[in-house]
Write an enzyme that holds these catalytic residues in place. Sequence first.
Site, short mmCIF file in Angstrom:
data_model
loop_
_atom_site.label_atom_id
_atom_site.label_comp_id
_atom_site.label_asym_id
_atom_site.label_seq_id
_atom_site.Cartn_x
_atom_site.Cartn_y
_atom_site.Cartn_z
N HIS A 469 0.83 -1.21 0.00
CA HIS A 469 0.00 0.00 0.00
C HIS A 469 0.86 1.26 0.00
CE1 HIS A 469 -3.57 2.46 1.29
NE2 HIS A 469 -2.59 3.22 1.75
N GLU A 470 1.79 1.33 0.95
CA GLU A 470 2.60 2.55 1.06
C GLU A 470 3.51 2.74 -0.16
OE1 GLU A 470 1.92 4.77 3.11
OE2 GLU A 470 0.66 3.62 4.49
N HIS A 473 1.77 4.68 -2.76
CA HIS A 473 1.90 6.14 -2.63
C HIS A 473 3.25 6.61 -3.18
CE1 HIS A 473 -1.79 6.65 -0.47
NE2 HIS A 473 -1.38 6.01 0.62
N HIS A 476 2.95 6.76 -6.86
CA HIS A 476 2.09 7.87 -7.26
C HIS A 476 2.93 9.15 -7.32
CE1 HIS A 476 -2.33 9.47 -6.90
NE2 HIS A 476 -1.70 9.95 -7.94
N GLU A 498 -6.20 7.59 -1.35
CA GLU A 498 -5.89 6.22 -0.94
C GLU A 498 -6.23 5.18 -2.02
OE1 GLU A 498 -4.20 5.55 1.69
OE2 GLU A 498 -4.29 7.53 2.60
N TYR A 609 -10.89 6.63 3.61
CA TYR A 609 -10.28 5.30 3.50
C TYR A 609 -11.29 4.28 2.97
CZ TYR A 609 -5.89 6.47 5.82
OH TYR A 609 -4.66 7.00 6.12
#
Length: 680
Positions: A469-470, A473, A476, A498, A609
């Site tokens: 998940h992180e 980011h 992105h 998110e 979220y």
Amino acid sequence: MSIKPPQPAPSWDHRPEDIGTLIKDLIAKDRSIEDKIAALPREDCNFESVKYFVALSEAETNFDAIAEPLSFYQNVSADKALRDASNEAEILVRDYGVESSMRIDVYQAKVAAEKNIKESGKWEKLTAEEKLLIKKLILDGTRSGLALPEEKRNQLTTLQKELSQLCLEFSKNFNEEDERITFTARQLDGVPADVVSGYTKRIEALEEVYDVTYKTPDIFPIFKFAKNPETRRQAFEGYESRLEVNVPLLSKALGIRRQIASLLGYKTWADYITEVEMIRNGKGVTDFLDDLEEKLRPVGLKDRETLLALKKKEHEELGLPFDGEFYIWDYRYYDRKFIEETLDLDDMLVKEYFPVTVVVPTILEIYQNLLGVRFEEINGTTWHPEVQQFSVWEKDSKDESGFIGYCYLDLYPRGGKYSHAAEWTLLPGYDRPDGKRSYPISAMVANLAKPTPDKPALMRHDDVVTFFHEMGHVFHDLLSRTKFSRFHGTSVARDFVEAPSQMLENWCWEPKVLEKMSSHFKTKQPLSPELITKLVKSRYVNVGLSYLRQVFFAKFDIKVHTSSENEDYTALWSSLRESISLVKSGKPTPGQGTFGHITGGYDAGYYGYTYSLVFAADMYATVFKADPLDPSRGKRYRDKILFPGGSREELESLKDFLGREPNSKAFLNELFGSGASANL
């Protein structure tokens, strides 16, 4: 042979005494730029000749490029003096940010520039991103209250500075928290030996005891494995109370937010915040959460009934009293037992297949192949010896034109470090005035378990999902390509930010991906097909209780930001959790003091979220599900979601990617099956 990046990596050799001086000089320089812009004759304010809007954007970018890394030290430095200096510098930065946002003379120049551009007929010659920049810069002023009378503007300035300092103090307490809770070996019965071996052991009253920190790798195994419910209760109540010092700070911050919203003419703080989000207003949030809770409640009640029966059976077997209640400290323990018993899936066994030294490079490899990039680890100064630094390139680049940016991985816990997992944009990407590119720098901060005397550093499957998940980011930020830093990467609506990363979590449940990134720390064998099947099946076990927990957080957040007065937030925290999450709280605990999102940028925004999960599920099911490792699908995602960042409306990016309007069918199908209603 490695290619030399066209932009040097930043240096991380600042001393505590340097920080304040650098920030004060930076503020003075930025103030002088704003003074010049404010002094422009109104007829000369435009976009092209004077570069008014570009100048303001450039000044903001240059300011953040220096200030962000200096502020970052407070989250990661092992040197308390440097952390303190960083925190004090951020107070100066935030105070100056309030001062800058309240400059009526600069706002008037913005308005004049927009008027001149439109009257001169040059508006249509601007690009969509340039028009959006003008719109956002002027909106900043109106949302700061610059259309208000001077007396109210002065009030706002004072309140904004006070609010900023309260939020910083809340965050600092989070990072500096270093409490311990002590248990005997008997109390820790059931907790895996490799976890216990990592605790600090000492002698107290002639008995061996273990000091346990409240860091995730230490405390969560107690929630999941300690057989004694009293141990779990003490651990949970200690964990929830560890930041009681933040309780008065939050109460004061919420009161100030109400005052600010009122001065700005908004009914509630939630209406103010959501005005610029996809959902648009506070009522939209409440309606979304009410609808989701209504759909989830029957599923959650069934989950609770199942786990409560499991608890009753175990208490009878162990001769423990049973009062018919299901407590918050029971949830993780019986959720884990249910999965073990129904799926024969042992969380600690699965963990043995995910050594950090295998998983991290494999996840990077998956991302590199999917998105067409290449990571090269480099030596250089960082803020801590454990931090890894990478230069990132287009996969087949032969020269410096293929450079993308820099990435840092800071994966292990230490004193004074940010205690969860998060990504920081240390420098956004943007086009410089000379036509060259300034490249992004991103840092991923986590707190994975460290090696023990008999095992290497291992990741729970939850840790793997969080890492995926992180890193979403991170990409992105790395792969966005906007002209202005204002719109770079994750600078999108907060209730969409998110979604790209949540979509990428799906890879952690795909059999071929699980096989690829698993390797038992002893045998080096990947997860067996049987284990993978069990793990995948576990994804939606007790999904009702799991999602109701998220609804609880979101409802607490929206309720405190739509109420008209302060109340007993500790009582509210416990009562809302009981009514929504379907678990008993025991004695009220000040858990709101641990709710870092509420002062860390997700105020009236935690709903995002769950809201963004709707988009994430739709994106994955529509584009990636058929072949999640297909580079052509990765390119489509890169080009249509990551590349534009916030330079266009999020809905436009979604429609471009999906080929249609987004809908909630995939999300509801995941939770409730293919017969679920799509009225969410």
